[in-house]
Structures are given as structure tokens and as C-alpha cells.
Design an enzyme around this catalytic site. Structure first.
Site, PDB file in Angstrom:
ATOM      1  N   CYS A  19       0.869  -1.170   0.000  1.00 44.17           N
ATOM      2  CA  CYS A  19       0.000   0.000   0.000  1.00 44.17           C
ATOM      3  C   CYS A  19       0.904   1.217   0.000  1.00 44.17           C
ATOM      4  O   CYS A  19       1.566   1.510   1.003  1.00 44.17           O
ATOM      5  CB  CYS A  19      -0.914  -0.003   1.226  1.00 44.17           C
ATOM      6  SG  CYS A  19      -1.959   1.474   1.336  1.00 44.17           S
ATOM      7  N   GLU A  37      -3.925   1.314  -5.862  1.00 33.84           N
ATOM      8  CA  GLU A  37      -2.998   0.250  -6.232  1.00 33.84           C
ATOM      9  C   GLU A  37      -2.873   0.235  -7.744  1.00 33.84           C
ATOM     10  O   GLU A  37      -3.763   0.720  -8.459  1.00 33.84           O
ATOM     11  CB  GLU A  37      -3.501  -1.100  -5.703  1.00 33.84           C
ATOM     12  CG  GLU A  37      -2.463  -2.207  -5.729  1.00 33.84           C
ATOM     13  CD  GLU A  37      -1.159  -1.812  -5.037  1.00 33.84           C
ATOM     14  OE1 GLU A  37      -0.244  -1.360  -5.764  1.00 33.84           O
ATOM     15  OE2 GLU A  37      -1.075  -1.952  -3.808  1.00 33.84           O
TER      16      GLU A  37
END
Length: 255
Positions: free
Chosen positions: A2, A111
């Protein structure tokens, strides 16, 4: 992994979700990046007399955990994520996992799906948010790093786990999400040892998130507006130009 996330909820919504005292006003943040200050929630021993609030406090920490034993911050790699599978035993996270577990408020995360270069497809960014909307809580770890001159910096990392079926086509990792009913147990570092909260660091249910393709505006930290979360069409493979026919070597040619 992340590497970017957002927190666009109001201070009031965050306070209610985490059962905190009222927070000072702050703007929505659409592109939170490593090394920036992030809002974190931790158990607190201080509690106002007569208050019904749990022993929790919110404060800012630098995104990028630095263990207390590091002498020079500049010579240590930036630990923005902690792999949940190894955090209990890894030197960089062992103490924090035992003594300083935190929650990190978020509205979702970004992402990138990165196809093989030979596919002709550019990396595609996705804004991944809870289907129900609202605030969510990432599992996190915190360390307070002290420099030689005595100054202190609170630092934090987001815990990650294997991606669930809903995210795996984009990336093989995702943040660990802690549900509200598990907040107290995750934050309780006095009676809950790491092995006793290991069941909480797992992939969230497959239908929890939805992934929206967005533009590459999120790639630049300077871009911070709501346009970062505007859905776009998914990039398609570039068409190869038609190949010229290969002459038949068995035929005669005037050229």
C-alpha cells in the site's frame, strides 16, 4: 503493498467511527504519500473523569516506520508497510507489534496493476474503496524514533496481507482492515499479545472493496484533488502495425 491512500471523511465522521473526542478540523486528503504526516489512533492511558469514551487518542505520525534502535534515519530504508506474516518475528517490527499497535483511518487506497512490458499495456491505477462507503481502519504499527539531539518523531507503517479474490487481479497484497468490533482487542497491547490477535491480520472478505480504474494523476504527489478518484476507461493493449507480407522465395522477382 500500500503506497498511496486517501482520507476524505470529515473529522466528525472519523471521531464517531473510532469513538474519539472531537478532532480539530482538517481538509480531505486524496493522495497521501510516504513520509507525509498521517492520522493514527492508539490506546491511551489518559482518560477524562466521567468520560464514556474508550481509552483512545488520535495524533499525527510520519508514514514510514523507523525502529527505535536505528541511529541515523537517513541511512535506514523507508518501511511504509509491514508484512503481517512476518511482523511478529522481524526485528524492525517485533517491538511495535507487541507494544504499539495502532489503527490508521482511511477512505480507501490506490494500487497499480502492472502488466508485463511485452503486453503493450501501461500500468493501470485503481482507486479501491469500501462498497458501503465511509471510514475504514487499516492495521498499523508505530515507533517513536529519537535522534541524537533528543528530538522525537512518531513513525508508522501499514500492515499488509495477501490480497483477497476481489483484489488479486490488480495486486498480490492489500492492507489489513480491522473491523470496529475488533478495535479494542487490536489496540490492547497490555493483555493481548501478538499471537492472540494474529487472527485479525487476515484478508478482508472478498466483497468488501470495489476497485475503480482511475487516471495516472495519482502518480504525482503534487496532485491532491478529488479528480484523482474519477473513474476512467481501462487502458487496452496497443495495436501492432500490420506486418508486411514476406515474399515467396520460390517466385522470381523483377527487383
Amino acid at each position: 503493498m500500500c503506497g498511496r491512500y486517501a482520507l476524505t471523511a470529515t473529522p466528525k465522521d472519523i471521531s464517531e467511527f473510532f469513538n474519539l473526542a472531537d478532532l480539530d478540523d482538517f481538509p480531505a486528503r486524496y493522495n497521501i504519500a510516504p513520509t507525509q504526516p498521517i492520522l493514527v489512533v492508539m490506546s491511551s492511558e489518559k482518560r477524562e473523569p466521567g468520560s464514556n469514551l474508550p481509552e483512545r487518542r488520535a495524533f499525527l505520525a510520519r508514514w514510514g516506520l523507523i525502529p527505535g534502535w536505528v541511529k541515523d534515519m537517513k541511512e535506514f530504508p523507508l518501511l511504509i508497510n509491514a508484512r503481517s506474516e512476518t511482523a511478529i518475528g522481524k526485528a524492525s517490527f517485533r517491538a511495535a507489534m507487541r507494544h504499539r499497535r495502532i489503527l490508521i483511518p482511511a477512505s480507501g487506497f490506490y494500487e497499480w496493476r502492472r502488466p508485463p512490458k511485452e503486453s503493450g499495456v501501461r500500468p493501470q491505477a485503481y482507486w479501491i474503496r469500501p462498497k458501503r462507503g465511509g471510514v475504514i481502519a487499516f492495521a498499523g504499527l508505530m515507533e517513536t524514533w529519537s535522534s541524537a539531539d533528543g528530538s522525537e518523531v512518531d513513525t508508522a507503517a501499514i500492515m499488509t496481507t495477501a490480497a483477497n479474490g476481489g483484489i488479486r487481479h490488480i495486486h498480490d497484497r492489500m492492507p489489513v482492515v480491522i473491523e470496529p468490533e475488533d478495535f479494542a482487542r487490536w489496540l490492547d497491547c497490555k493483555t493481548q499479545e501478538p499471537r492472540e490477535v494474529a487472527d485479525l491480520i487476515r484478508p478482508v472478505q472478498e466483497d468488501f472493496f470495489e476497485a475503480l480504474p482511475v487516471s495516472d494523476l495519482v502518480n504525482k504527489v503534487a496532485n491532491m484533488g478529488p479528480d484523482l478518484q474519477k473513474p476512467v476507461a481501462v487502458a487496452q493493449p496497443e495495436e501492432e502495425p500490420p506486418k508486411k507480407p514476406t515474399p515467396d522465395s520460390t517466385q522470381m522477382s523483377l527487383f
